[in-house]
Every structure is written in structure tokens, then in C-alpha cells.
Design an enzyme around this catalytic site. Structure first.
Site, PDB file in Angstrom:
ATOM      1  N   HIS A  33       0.850  -1.339   0.124  1.00 23.58           N
ATOM      2  CA  HIS A  33       0.027  -0.069  -0.013  1.00 23.58           C
ATOM      3  C   HIS A  33       0.963   1.183   0.076  1.00 23.58           C
ATOM      4  CE1 HIS A  33      -3.946  -1.573   0.119  1.00 23.58           C
ATOM      5  NE2 HIS A  33      -3.431  -2.795   0.913  1.00 23.58           N
ATOM      6  N   GLY A 120      -4.720 -12.469  -3.881  1.00 23.06           N
ATOM      7  CA  GLY A 120      -3.791 -11.696  -3.900  1.00 23.06           C
ATOM      8  C   GLY A 120      -2.296 -11.762  -4.561  1.00 23.06           C
ATOM      9  N   SER A 122      -2.138 -11.720  -7.765  1.00 20.31           N
ATOM     10  CA  SER A 122      -1.956 -10.811  -8.973  1.00 20.31           C
ATOM     11  C   SER A 122      -2.418 -11.766 -10.260  1.00 20.31           C
ATOM     12  CB  SER A 122      -0.799 -10.260  -9.333  1.00 20.31           C
ATOM     13  OG  SER A 122      -0.446  -9.196  -8.374  1.00 20.31           O
ATOM     14  N   SER A 123      -3.399 -12.612 -10.200  1.00 24.86           N
ATOM     15  CA  SER A 123      -3.942 -13.087 -11.208  1.00 24.86           C
ATOM     16  C   SER A 123      -4.337 -12.316 -12.234  1.00 24.86           C
ATOM     17  CB  SER A 123      -4.939 -14.345 -10.946  1.00 24.86           C
ATOM     18  OG  SER A 123      -5.935 -13.455 -10.327  1.00 24.86           O
ATOM     19  N   GLU A 156      -6.321  -2.131 -16.189  1.00 20.74           N
ATOM     20  CA  GLU A 156      -7.231  -2.501 -15.123  1.00 20.74           C
ATOM     21  C   GLU A 156      -7.850  -1.315 -14.549  1.00 20.74           C
ATOM     22  OE1 GLU A 156      -5.279  -5.201 -12.100  1.00 20.74           O
ATOM     23  OE2 GLU A 156      -3.601  -5.274 -13.564  1.00 20.74           O
ATOM     24  N   ASP A 167       2.242  -4.446  -9.332  1.00 19.62           N
ATOM     25  CA  ASP A 167       1.991  -5.660  -9.752  1.00 19.62           C
ATOM     26  C   ASP A 167       2.448  -5.788 -11.358  1.00 19.62           C
ATOM     27  OD1 ASP A 167       0.941  -5.849  -7.365  1.00 19.62           O
ATOM     28  OD2 ASP A 167      -1.243  -6.133  -8.027  1.00 19.62           O
TER      29      ASP A 167
END
Ligand code: GLA
Length: 390
Positions: A33, A120, A122-123, A156, A167
Site C-alpha cells: 500500500h 492476492g 495478482s492473477s 485494469e 503488480d
């Protein structure tokens, strides 16, 4: 994995694919974060990922995913959102490329993925970044890896999430044997080798996070509130994001924050902004600890990170906290913490070489006993983030 992906392609399209690609998932050693506060992160690309079998076609994107046993398609010329949810990440890439005025055609593909979805790891970024890389390669679009990360990140956002670039950048630039320290403002990176005597065990709590509508966006806003006070207080400094604020500056500003927002709200804003500020310092320190193989400091720093995410940023959950607490009781642990957006997902456990297998068995068993939930351990290795498989 190529064989599997290739076989699926042949079954679905009745011919052989021309090319094979790999796009990885990622873990994050430290720097959680902080990316959207323009800070530092230190993720690593891993060997859980997507294998793509691909063939060029005219103007369609047609693909099969084994995960949902679903064949989906959309046309490049249409901007109407496809009904195939997982394909929206790919359509996002297409829309971003169209906005950039690029000319390109479609592809047929089949994917085989080993990344647990929504955990979590990152697919979704693996899908978007992998697809941007494939179109760039097949249609010679001339983008750099940094561009590919930015395109995937924008894709995204088009999909509807509002994460940072960690990511996609990690997947685009990650290398085997290493983590990658990214300056999320400059968009530059440094390769940080992971000591050979460390093994990685990811533990999936199986509590699913949902990126859209998660309190993720709220955290971002709450932390950012402190900036207005900082700007007033430090007029001679250029302060845009929490990246520009040190912990000392925040401490000095705390009374002003309380004054402006009141005791309760002010205290909350202080804690929210404290996390990314202290986390940036932890990333910079971790770089040295990894260089020196300093297991004790690595462990301490990961524990501080988890505590900060749990108590100040409040993005952990009961199950993540349990998994971390349990890990500390198992032989071989160097350090552990929750990773990713939070509110579920995985923990990352760095363990001493030779202990991963035992650690994985123990954490699964102890977590099940404690929570009644069957979690999944994954022993993984760092890997290249993107590659053409020959
Ligand atoms: C999600 C986002 C990333 C990052 C992490 C938290 O994974 O996609 O950009 O913000 O959360 O570190």
C-alpha cells in the site's frame, strides 16, 4: 506446462498454436500500500503464473481459460464491454492500445494458470500484463517493458479497479532469483537478489478479497487527507503525495491534523498516513538486510509491516492475522506478513532453506485446527515475470 496449454489450444481451435508465452504472478517482500502514494515497493515475480498458447487471427480476441472452462471472445473494433468477466482485463489492454492509436489484429489463445484467483497473487495483473506483452510482441508495437506495465495498469483501471502499478511493473520486469525494488514515482527499478538460503512459502487463507468496492479506495483517500495539512505546514516543500513526507514531519503535523479533523477523524487520518510513510522506510532498510543476509532484521521488518497494515492501515483480517501468528510458532521461519491488497488473500513466509516442505505442512495443519478452514500453502520460487517460451 507448455504441453498442457498447447493441448488445450488444439482441442479448442483444431490446430496447433504458433507461439508460447509466460506471465507470472507475484509476491511482495515489502512495500505494501505504498505504490499509489508514489512510494517504494519490493515485490518478486514467481513461478505460479499463466502459460499462453497463441496464434494470430484477423480482428478477434478468442480465448479459452481452463480455470472457468470458458471460451470467450470479443471483437477488437467493438468497445462494448464483453460479457466474459475474465476477458475484460484483455479488452482493457485493447482499449488502451486503441487510445494510443496503435494498429494491431487479434489472437486466438488458450491459457493454463497456476495462480489461485482472487488470492492476492495478482492473477488479474498477470492476465493484463501478459496480454499486453503478447500483442506488443506479435504485432511489433515497439513498447518497452515499462510501457507494457503502464498499459496493463491502465487496462485494469479501465476494468474498474484503482490499484497502483506495483503488480504490473513487477510482472513486466521481474527476474528469476531476485526481488525488484521499484520507485513508483520515477518508474525505475533495481534488481535485489534474494539470498540463496531463503525459501518462499505463500499461504492462501482462502478468504477472498474483491477488488472492486473493497475498502481499498477508502484507505487511499483517508491516508491522502493528511496531505492538505502538510502542504499548509511545509509551504517551502513540494508535497504531492505521502512519498514526500517523513515520519518526523507527520509527527510534527499531528496536532494540526487533529485540530482540522477533530480527535476521532484526525487520529484515523494520522494512522492511515503513518502506514505508507513508515513502510517506505522499511523498504529502503530491507534492501540492506537482504544484501547482508540479516535474517533477524528481515523478520523484524516484516513483522513491523504486518503490524502497521493490521493496526494503522487496517487492511488485514482475522484469518490473515491467525496465519501470521501461527507461522511464528513453526521452525524455520525468518519472517512473514500478509501481502497484497488485504481483507483476505495470502501471507508470505520467508523460511530457511530446507524447511519449506515441513513449514508448508505445519501451517496448513495448524491453520485448519485454529480456524476450521482449509488453507493452501504454495512453495514457490522467484521467476522471470514475462517471457516468450521457446
Ligand atoms: C493491490 C494493488 C497494488 C498494490 C497492493 C497493495 O495488489 O493492485 O497496486 O496497491 O494492492 O500493496
Amino acid at each position: 506446462m507448455i504441453e498442457k496449454s498447447s493441448k488445450i489450444f488444439e482441442e479448442k481451435f483444431g490446430e496447433k498454436p504458433d507461439l508460447y508465452y509466460w506471465s507470472s504472478g507475484r509476491v511482495n517482500i515489502i512495500g505494501e500500500h505504498t505504490d499509489y502514494h508514489d512510494g517504494f515497493v519490493m515485490p518478486a515475480a514467481i513461478d505460479l503464473g499463466i502459460t499462453w498458447s497463441v496464434k494470430k487471427n484477423g480482428g478477434e480476441v478468442r480465448g479459452y481459460t481452463e480455470k472457468f472452462d470458458e471460451m470467450g471472445q470479443f471483437s477488437i473494433s467493438s468497445s462494448e464491454r464483453t460479457k466474459f468477466e475474465w476477458m475484460l482485463y484483455l479488452q482493457g489492454v485493447v482499449e488502451v492500445l486503441k487510445k494510443k492509436g496503435k494498429n494491431f489484429g487479434g489472437v486466438d489463445f488458450a491459457i493454463h494458470s497456476t495462480i489461485p484467483i482472487g488470492s492476492g497473487l495478482s492473477s488479474s495483473s498477470s492476465l493484463a500484463t501478459g496480454f499486453a506483452y503478447i500483442l506488443n510482441d506479435i504485432y511489433n508495437l515497439g513498447f518497452s517493458r515499462k510501457d507494457i506495465a503502464q498499459i496493463a495498469c491502465e487496462a485494469e483501471w479501465w476494468y474498474g479497479t484503482n490499484g497502483g502499478i506495483m503488480d504490473q511493473y513487477c510482472i513486466a520486469n521481474g527476474e528469476k532469483g531476485s526481488a525488484i525494488m521499484i520507485d513508483c514515482r520515477a518508474l525505475t527499478h533495481e534488481i535485489i537478489p534474494i539470498p540463496k538460503n531463503i525459501e518462499l512459502v505463500v499461504f492462501e487463507t482462502t478468504i477472498r478479497h474483491k477488488q472492486i468496492n473493497s475498502p481499498y479506495a477508502l484507505r487511499r483517500e483517508q491516508a491522502h487527507e493528511a496531505i492538505s495539512v502538510m502542504k499548509e505546514l511545509y509551504k517551502n516543500k513540494k508535497i504531492e503525495k505521502l512519498r514526500d513526507v517523513t515520519f518526523e514531519m507527520l509527527e510534527t503535523a499531528k496536532p494540526q491534523i487533529i485540530k482540522k479533523y477533530g480527535e476521532k477523524e484526525g487520529e484515523l487520518i494520522y494512522r492511515r498516513s503513518k502506514h505508507p510513510i513508515t513502510e517506505n522506510e522499511r523498504v529502503l532498510k530491507m534492501k540492506n538486510y537482504l544484501k547482508k543476509d540479516d535474517f533477524e532484521k528481515i523478520g523484524e521488518t516484516m513483522a513491523e509491516c504486518h503490524k502497521s497494515l493490521r493496526d494503522d492501515y487496517e487492511v488485514s483480517c482475522k484469518e490473515l492475522d491467525e496465519a501470521v501468528e501461527i507461522a511464528h510458532k513453526i521452525k524455520g521461519l525468518i519472517g512473514c506478513r500478509m501481502i497484497g491488497g488485504g481483507f483476505g488473500g495470502c501471507t508470505l513466509n520467508l523460511v530457511k532453506k530446507g524447511t519449506a516442505q515441513h513449514f508448508a505442512g505445519e501451517i496448513e495443519e495448524m491453520y485448519r485446527k485454529k480456524t476450521g478452514i482449509k488453507g493452501n500453502p504454495y512453495i514457490c520460487n522467484t521467476h522471470h515475470g514475462l517471457e516468450v517460451i521457446k
